[in-house]
Design a protein around this motif. Structure first.
Motif, mmCIF file in Angstrom:
data_model
loop_
_atom_site.group_PDB
_atom_site.id
_atom_site.type_symbol
_atom_site.label_atom_id
_atom_site.label_comp_id
_atom_site.label_asym_id
_atom_site.label_seq_id
_atom_site.Cartn_x
_atom_site.Cartn_y
_atom_site.Cartn_z
ATOM 1 N N ILE A 176 1.055 -0.976 -0.025
ATOM 2 C CA ILE A 176 -0.003 0.034 0.015
ATOM 3 C C ILE A 176 0.403 0.959 -0.134
ATOM 4 C CG2 ILE A 176 -1.569 1.681 1.306
ATOM 5 C CD1 ILE A 176 -2.716 -1.281 2.477
ATOM 6 N N GLY A 177 1.566 1.656 1.050
ATOM 7 C CA GLY A 177 2.941 1.887 1.288
ATOM 8 C C GLY A 177 3.129 2.408 -0.295
ATOM 9 N N ASN A 178 4.232 1.559 -0.998
ATOM 10 C CA ASN A 178 4.761 1.402 -2.420
ATOM 11 C C ASN A 178 3.844 2.014 -3.476
ATOM 12 O OD1 ASN A 178 6.257 0.707 -0.818
ATOM 13 N ND2 ASN A 178 6.198 -1.153 -2.091
ATOM 14 N N ILE A 179 2.629 1.540 -3.405
ATOM 15 C CA ILE A 179 1.906 1.914 -4.411
ATOM 16 C C ILE A 179 1.704 3.845 -4.225
ATOM 17 C CG2 ILE A 179 -0.414 1.647 -5.048
ATOM 18 C CD1 ILE A 179 0.007 -0.873 -4.955
ATOM 19 N N PHE A 180 0.473 4.000 -3.453
ATOM 20 C CA PHE A 180 0.261 5.485 -2.723
ATOM 21 C C PHE A 180 1.967 5.947 -2.840
ATOM 22 C CE2 PHE A 180 0.071 8.629 0.115
ATOM 23 C CZ PHE A 180 -0.685 10.107 -0.099
ATOM 24 N N VAL B 173 6.972 -2.450 -11.777
ATOM 25 C CA VAL B 173 6.543 -3.181 -11.236
ATOM 26 C C VAL B 173 6.750 -4.087 -9.333
ATOM 27 C CG1 VAL B 173 5.475 -6.413 -11.076
ATOM 28 C CG2 VAL B 173 5.425 -4.731 -13.424
ATOM 29 N N GLU B 174 8.818 -4.469 -9.890
ATOM 30 C CA GLU B 174 9.619 -4.300 -8.471
ATOM 31 C C GLU B 174 9.448 -2.876 -7.922
ATOM 32 O OE1 GLU B 174 13.730 -4.336 -9.652
ATOM 33 O OE2 GLU B 174 13.253 -6.340 -10.866
ATOM 34 N N ASP B 175 9.180 -1.933 -7.706
ATOM 35 C CA ASP B 175 8.268 -0.553 -7.019
ATOM 36 C C ASP B 175 7.186 -0.759 -6.228
ATOM 37 O OD1 ASP B 175 10.695 0.547 -8.275
ATOM 38 O OD2 ASP B 175 9.834 1.674 -9.141
ATOM 39 N N VAL B 176 6.326 -1.315 -7.062
ATOM 40 C CA VAL B 176 5.101 -2.369 -6.244
ATOM 41 C C VAL B 176 5.539 -2.808 -4.889
ATOM 42 C CG1 VAL B 176 2.861 -3.131 -6.538
ATOM 43 C CG2 VAL B 176 3.060 -1.688 -7.736
ATOM 44 N N PHE C 9 -5.550 9.087 -2.264
ATOM 45 C CA PHE C 9 -5.476 8.298 -1.082
ATOM 46 C C PHE C 9 -4.879 6.930 -0.771
ATOM 47 C CE2 PHE C 9 -8.826 12.035 -2.091
ATOM 48 C CZ PHE C 9 -8.358 12.080 -1.029
ATOM 49 N N ALA C 10 -4.434 6.677 0.648
ATOM 50 C CA ALA C 10 -4.317 5.386 1.322
ATOM 51 C C ALA C 10 -5.766 4.984 2.054
ATOM 52 C CB ALA C 10 -2.544 5.520 2.036
ATOM 53 N N ASP C 11 -5.194 3.464 2.825
ATOM 54 C CA ASP C 11 -6.210 3.037 2.977
ATOM 55 C C ASP C 11 -6.438 3.852 4.344
ATOM 56 O OD1 ASP C 11 -7.329 0.643 4.498
ATOM 57 O OD2 ASP C 11 -5.513 -0.256 5.677
#
Length: 189
Positions: free
Chosen positions: A34-38, A181-184, A53-55
């Motif tokens: 979640i943090g990576n995508i946000f 994809v690796e960053d996610v 927005f995050a969780d």
């Protein structure tokens, strides 16, 4: 000293008119993803119209459905209120947990489709994969599945096959945002 036990707040969603507790608490991998995508969206959208927005943000999609997606992007500021989002975000990401996988792949996917969410990602921490669905003519179409293959699979592949594995993809909302994809899955072991 107060001996009252601390009780963590319980997050609940309203799914088809039924209150559903979101438990157990997310795993470390779930939280990191979640943090990576946000972070990817937050950096890219700085100074732009759309808001990531995050969780923890309530999203009201109907009288019977209030969800708390893991990550979302809203480009229509009129649906963002002080207490929640009232209407369909442009993009929603759900990171699978054993307790939510069926709902994320079933009811929620259908709900997001019917509500007009333009892009929906289902992220699987265990398989390190991302299913990307795009709304086309009112229906979700699987755009692609992006994943980090385990070493034992890569060792059995030919160089040409390895070269064909997508290592990045574009978010359909932006022509100039390429996601690795690796960053996610950064720091996911």
């Amino acid at each position: 000293m107060d001996n009252t036990a601390y009780q963590e707040p319980v997050w609940e969603e309203l799914i088809d008119g039924k209150v559903v507790a979101m438990s157990p608490r997310p795993t470390i991998h779930h939280n990191l993803i979640i943090g990576n995508i946000f972070t990817i969206f937050h950096r890219f959208l700085k100074g732009k119209k759309c808001i990531p927005f995050a969780d923890g943000v309530d999203v009201y999609l109907s009288e019977k459905d209030r969800v708390i997606p893991d990550v979302l992007i809203v480009c229509n500021p009129e649906i963002v209120k002080k207490d929640a989002i009232y209407g369909a975000p442009d993009l929603i990401v759900e990171v699978l947990s054993p307790s939510t996988a069926k709902r994320d792949k079933g009811y929620k996917k259908d709900l997001y489709e019917q509500s007009g969410v333009k892009e929906y990602w289902i992220v699987d921490p265990e398989n390190r994969s991302i299913e990307v669905y795009l709304l086309q003519n009112g229906r979700y179409k699987l755009d692609n599945v992006y994943s980090i293959l385990p070493d034992y699979e890569i060792k059995r592949m030919k160089e040409e096959e390895i070269a064909e594995i997508p290592k990045e993809f574009r978010c359909s909302l932006y022509d100039d945002l390429t996601i690795s994809v690796e960053d996610v899955f950064n720091r996911i072991i």
